[in-house]
Design an enzyme around this catalytic site. Structure first.
Site, short mmCIF file in Angstrom:
data_model
loop_
_atom_site.label_atom_id
_atom_site.label_comp_id
_atom_site.label_asym_id
_atom_site.label_seq_id
_atom_site.Cartn_x
_atom_site.Cartn_y
_atom_site.Cartn_z
N THR A 49 0.52 -1.24 -0.14
CA THR A 49 0.05 -0.10 -0.21
C THR A 49 0.60 1.25 -0.22
OG1 THR A 49 -0.31 0.26 2.36
CG2 THR A 49 -1.83 -1.28 1.74
N CYS A 50 0.33 2.67 0.56
CA CYS A 50 1.35 3.81 -0.29
C CYS A 50 2.04 3.54 1.16
CB CYS A 50 0.07 4.81 -0.16
SG CYS A 50 -1.16 5.00 1.72
N SER A 109 -3.27 1.68 10.74
CA SER A 109 -3.15 2.13 9.21
C SER A 109 -2.33 3.65 9.86
CB SER A 109 -4.95 2.67 8.98
OG SER A 109 -4.61 1.50 8.47
N GLU A 114 -9.48 3.29 9.25
CA GLU A 114 -10.49 3.74 8.08
C GLU A 114 -9.70 2.38 7.19
OE1 GLU A 114 -7.88 2.64 4.98
OE2 GLU A 114 -6.15 1.42 5.75
N GLY A 115 -11.35 2.32 6.05
CA GLY A 115 -11.47 0.47 6.14
C GLY A 115 -10.78 0.56 4.24
N GLN A 116 -9.82 1.40 3.53
CA GLN A 116 -9.56 1.24 2.17
C GLN A 116 -8.46 -0.27 2.10
OE1 GLN A 116 -7.62 4.54 0.37
NE2 GLN A 116 -8.06 3.75 -2.14
N GLY A 213 -5.12 10.15 -12.16
CA GLY A 213 -4.86 9.00 -11.85
C GLY A 213 -6.85 8.11 -11.44
N ALA A 214 -6.86 6.96 -11.92
CA ALA A 214 -8.18 6.19 -11.77
C ALA A 214 -8.27 5.45 -11.31
CB ALA A 214 -8.39 5.70 -13.62
N SER A 216 -8.27 2.95 -7.32
CA SER A 216 -9.19 2.74 -6.67
C SER A 216 -8.73 4.51 -5.47
CB SER A 216 -9.10 1.67 -5.87
OG SER A 216 -7.75 1.71 -4.62
#
Length: 560
Positions: A49-50, A109, A114-116, A213-214, A216
């Site tokens: 992830t980021c 997180s 957060e739920g992502q 960006g497109a 998630s």
């Protein structure tokens, strides 16, 4: 085989290291294949992830497993092993399970709750399944983690504020504007001594936003901005079709009266120097999150866009590109008697890892940049989300249940081998009886065979049922070991197979494995914000032993 995770995150490494270690999407599959090519790993999955990179594996040896996974991460991240190892953490067996379940609940997180992260865990599992690197253990582990995360969000208020990295970043930008005298404070006076909080929806309302960006994260940002009242949304993406799909979805929100005022206008543009220059000149806010390995926006591009504003460009609802494809700058005079009109500030939110926006943009006059690094600093002072302690208890409970299920599954080959041995003995004795009593008719032979099998089944029933019950408890593997020793089942048990990514996997005989630190001996937490994951001891035992030996096995333990 045992579960091992080796990784680094915003808790263990500075953003500059995370940025350099970030894995491109096409690199993740190669990392999984490389991990399976080692001598120690039978299964593998990567969660990227980021703000984290974690490699999960089912390994047969701890020390060699750590070495192999670290080397694989180094090869595919490009960081030297020595530099990478300084920021890595390892989790083993139940601590690895506890870590993933905590991550799934949002406890680890940057924005707690957060739920992502659930979508990112789902993507990690999907990639492992696609690469056929997830066998029984990792499939069950990641699927259980998804259920645990959903349970935490449904049974507690950990996500009551609805915050994500996107909303947290927008809040930081709005707060910076409020501190500069721009923007609206939230309703109600702040608590004594507390900083005034911005009204984020009021700050967003009416803004023209460029989303780069497109994927998630960009889709989440665009939808969040649309619902908050942004007037115009321009989606820029290298693949124009994906940008057009996202823009269409946003326009459908307007048609369904799901955006304030119904004034939203969304459209798509390709990413290139000309279109970005034109869009930057008119944007109030830029949100960028792409998978690019280099910069998407340089400080020079941002400074040029702000210079264009200062020298006569003004907002326009008309076309941003002229017929020849060059920027359609509207040169209507906005200059007053004292010179050019004040330049509107340009807010930038960079959620990409590695970064999309040049860090030098922090020094561009008129630009306000919030990136992952500044979010990490801000999150260290953020208040703890609601119901964290309740979520920790859910995680502890789920880890214990998962460990019990794994221990019970580990006993199955021994029980199968015991019954197979008994069946072989019965078959041999019936064959011998056939030779000694040839005069028995078919009915008599069937009665004898039935009686012998019933005796064997009754003798085995109580110990097999009991050993399955005991297997779910800490130390249950010792009972399986006793059965194998008493009935000489080692060879048969070793031949029993579990499905795995590259074919069957042998069930290794029991060995001493490390314990876990409890509340009396907690793991150290890197400097920074309080660790919501390890807030109290979980009292969980290892899958295959009792007591509390050191976290990492010694060489003698590995050889045993």
């Amino acid at each position: 085989m045992s579960l091992l995770v080796v990784g680094l995150s915003h808790r263990s490494a500075p953003v500059s290291v995370l940025e350099r270690a970030a894995l491109a999407p096409d690199t993740r599959g190669k990392l999984l294949r490389d991990t399976l090519g080692t001598d120690t790993a039978a299964e593998a999955a990567v969660l990227s992830t980021c703000n984290r990179i974690e490699l999960y594996a089912d390994v047969d040896r701890f020390h060699e497993g750590v070495s192999d996974l670290t080397a694989a991460l180094s090869r595919h991240s490009g960081l030297p092993v020595g530099e990478l190892a300084a920021h890595l953490y390892t989790r083993w067996e139940d601590r690895a399970v506890h870590h993933l379940f905590s991550v799934a609940c949002g406890l680890d997180s940057m924005v707690v709750g957060e739920g992502q992260i659930l979508g990112q865990i789902k993507n990690a599992l999907a990639l492992a399944q696609e690469e056929q690197s997830a066998g029984r253990l990792l499939n069950e582990l990641f699927q259980r983690a998804l259920r645990v995360g959903k349970r935490a969000h449904s049974e507690t208020a950990i996500d009551r504020a609805g915050q994500s990295l996107v909303t947290f970043g927008l809040e930081q930008l709005a707060r910076a504007d409020l501190a500069a005298g721009v923007g609206t404070p939230a309703a109600g006076p702040p608590a004594p001594g507390a900083e005034a909080m911005p009204d984020v929806p009021a700050w967003i309302a009416g803004k023209r936003v460029l989303v780069i960006g497109a994927g998630s994260m960009s889709s989440l940002a665009a939808t969040t901005l649309a619902r908050a009242g942004a007037t115009e949304l321009v989606i820029a993406n290298r693949t124009l079709a994906r940008a057009e799909r996202l823009a269409d979805n946003l326009n459908e929100l307007r048609g369904a009266d799901r955006v304030p005022g119904g004034t939203l206008s969304a459209r798509a543009v390709p990413i290139n120097a000309i279109s970005l220059a034109a869009e930057l000149r008119l944007a109030d806010l830029v949100v960028s999150c792409t998978g690019a390995t280099g910069l998407v926006l340089t400080a020079e591009q941002i400074a040029a866009a702000l210079r264009d504003r200062r020298h006569g460009a003004r907002r326009s609802a008309g076309p941003l590109l002229a017929a020849d494809g060059t920027p359609a700058v509207d040169t209507a005079d906005t200059t007053g008697p004292d010179g050019p009109a004040p330049t509107r500030p340009l807010a930038l939110l960079d959620l990409a890892m590695p970064r999309d926006v040049d860090a030098a943009a922090h020094g561009v006059p008129g630009a306000r940049l919030v990136d992952i690094e500044s979010l990490a600093v801000a999150s260290a002072d953020a208040p703890m989300a609601a119901d964290v302690d309740t979520v920790r208890r859910i995680v502890d409970e789920e880890v214990e249940e998962f460990g019990a299920a794994q221990r019970a599954a580990a006993i199955t080959p021994t029980v199968v081998a015991l019954r197979a041995m008994a069946s072989g003995v019965v078959a041999g004795e019936l064959a011998r009886l056939e030779g000694r009593l040839p005069g028995l008719d078919d009915k008599q032979r069937a009665e004898v065979a039935h009686a012998v099998r019933r005796v064997v089944d009754k003798l085995l029933h109580a110990p097999t049922v009991r050993v399955k019950e005991l297997a779910g408890e800490p130390g249950g593997a010792d009972y399986a070991a006793a059965l194998r020793e008493l009935f000489d089942l080692d060879a048969r048990t070793d031949a029993a197979r579990h499905p795995g990514p590259g074919g069957p996997t042998t069930v290794a005989p029991p060995r001493t494995s490390p314990g876990t630190r409890d509340a009396r001996n907690p793991e150290p937490v890197p400097a920074g914000r309080p660790d919501p994951v390890g807030g109290h001891g979980n009292g969980i035992h290892r899958w295959s032993n009792t007591g509390n030996p050191p976290d990492h096995p010694t060489a003698e333990q590995e050889r045993s």
